[in-house]
Design an enzyme around this catalytic site. Structure first.
Site, PDB file in Angstrom:
ATOM      1  N   ASP A  71       4.852  -9.048  -5.624  1.00 32.56           N
ATOM      2  CA  ASP A  71       3.818  -8.729  -4.774  1.00 32.56           C
ATOM      3  C   ASP A  71       2.826  -8.008  -5.667  1.00 32.56           C
ATOM      4  O   ASP A  71       3.084  -6.869  -6.371  1.00 32.56           O
ATOM      5  CB  ASP A  71       4.034  -7.507  -3.652  1.00 32.56           C
ATOM      6  CG  ASP A  71       4.890  -8.295  -2.682  1.00 32.56           C
ATOM      7  OD1 ASP A  71       5.673  -9.322  -2.734  1.00 32.56           O
ATOM      8  OD2 ASP A  71       4.764  -7.830  -1.422  1.00 32.56           O
ATOM      9  N   LYS A  93      -1.739 -10.570   0.892  1.00 29.41           N
ATOM     10  CA  LYS A  93      -1.223  -9.287   1.364  1.00 29.41           C
ATOM     11  C   LYS A  93      -2.295  -8.287   1.606  1.00 29.41           C
ATOM     12  O   LYS A  93      -2.999  -8.260   0.818  1.00 29.41           O
ATOM     13  CB  LYS A  93      -0.010  -8.931   0.654  1.00 29.41           C
ATOM     14  CG  LYS A  93       0.512  -7.491   1.123  1.00 29.41           C
ATOM     15  CD  LYS A  93       1.797  -7.173   0.044  1.00 29.41           C
ATOM     16  CE  LYS A  93       2.130  -5.777   0.419  1.00 29.41           C
ATOM     17  NZ  LYS A  93       3.284  -5.668  -0.632  1.00 29.41           N
ATOM     18  N   LYS A 103       0.508 -11.510   4.582  1.00 27.23           N
ATOM     19  CA  LYS A 103       1.611 -10.231   4.724  1.00 27.23           C
ATOM     20  C   LYS A 103       0.758  -9.181   5.152  1.00 27.23           C
ATOM     21  O   LYS A 103      -0.240  -8.783   4.400  1.00 27.23           O
ATOM     22  CB  LYS A 103       2.425 -10.007   3.472  1.00 27.23           C
ATOM     23  CG  LYS A 103       3.466  -8.692   3.416  1.00 27.23           C
ATOM     24  CD  LYS A 103       3.953  -8.668   2.145  1.00 27.23           C
ATOM     25  CE  LYS A 103       4.821  -7.419   2.236  1.00 27.23           C
ATOM     26  NZ  LYS A 103       5.756  -7.374   1.016  1.00 27.23           N
TER      27      LYS A 103
END
Length: 228
Positions: free
Chosen positions: A98, A161, A191
């Protein structure tokens, strides 16, 4: 949120399978990380997400999936540093990365720079690991969110995300998730992360288009969902 195929709210098992159970507290210890893995198995969540210095995690050969963060939380690291950090994390057992973009570049409309930053990480880790791109949506206007998502897709990311959860502007919002989901059109996952503390919060994000959830309070969220 209603499961339109059944007319029912998604149950605990379905939501658990979407969760990255997260521990990014700077004061976290190795014992905390081990407890996170144990709790993840108990809850049946998909993955755990920890700081890169906590890798490798012990005894994760049978799950959960291991994720870590790169360029976290500011995103103001040199692209080569992000790439090196990501490659080392993969070598130490991370299956998912991430990464935080340069939020300032996105805010200024410098999407070629955002693309190059993401591509450096993608190239460093290869095609196998999952790459999630944190755009810090609460700090950006809609046009910048869209531009950052498009740059992520062009660079070969697997997910976009919303948030680190550390930015003063805030975390995930229904509006941002909807916008991101429309932009990537199912070609990438979305996300939602940052400030999701209750079952109602989680269901709202799923209804908006989130396909993964980043939660540090996974048990509290799951305890608010039906078991079937």
């Amino acid at each position: 949120m209603t499961d339109h195929s059944s007319g029912r709210t998604p149950d605990r098992i379905r939501v658990a399978a979407m969760i990255d159970h997260t521990l990014l507290d700077p004061a976290a210890s190795d014992a905390d990380a081990a407890a996170l893995v144990d709790e993840a198995r108990e809850l049946g969540v998909y993955a755990v997400c920890v700081s890169p210095s906590m890798l490798p995690l012990p005894d994760t050969s049978v799950g959960p999936v291991v994720a870590t963060v790169v360029g976290f939380p500011s995103g103001k690291h040199h692209s080569l540093v992000k790439a090196t950090e990501a490659r080392l994390a993969v070598d130490q057992g991370a299956a998912e990365i991430d990464m935080v973009i340069d939020v300032g570049a996105a805010a200024c409309g410098e999407f070629d720079a955002v693309y190059a930053d993401i591509l450096a990480v993608r190239d460093a880790i290869g095609a196998g690991p999952v790459l999630k791109v944190i755009v810090e949506s609460a700090a950006l206007g809609d046009d910048a969110i869209v531009g950052a998502c498009r740059a992520a897709e062009r660079a070969g990311a697997d997910f976009v995300k919303t948030s680190t959860g550390f930015h003063p502007a805030g975390g995930a919002s229904v509006h941002a998730v909807q916008l991101m989901a429309r932009t990537v059109g199912g070609r990438l996952g979305v996300k939602a992360s940052g400030g999701i503390r209750t079952a109602a919060d989680a269901l709202a994000m799923i209804d908006a288009g989130a396909t993964r959830l980043g939660l540090s309070r996974s048990r509290a969220v799951l305890d608010g969902l039906p078991v079937r």
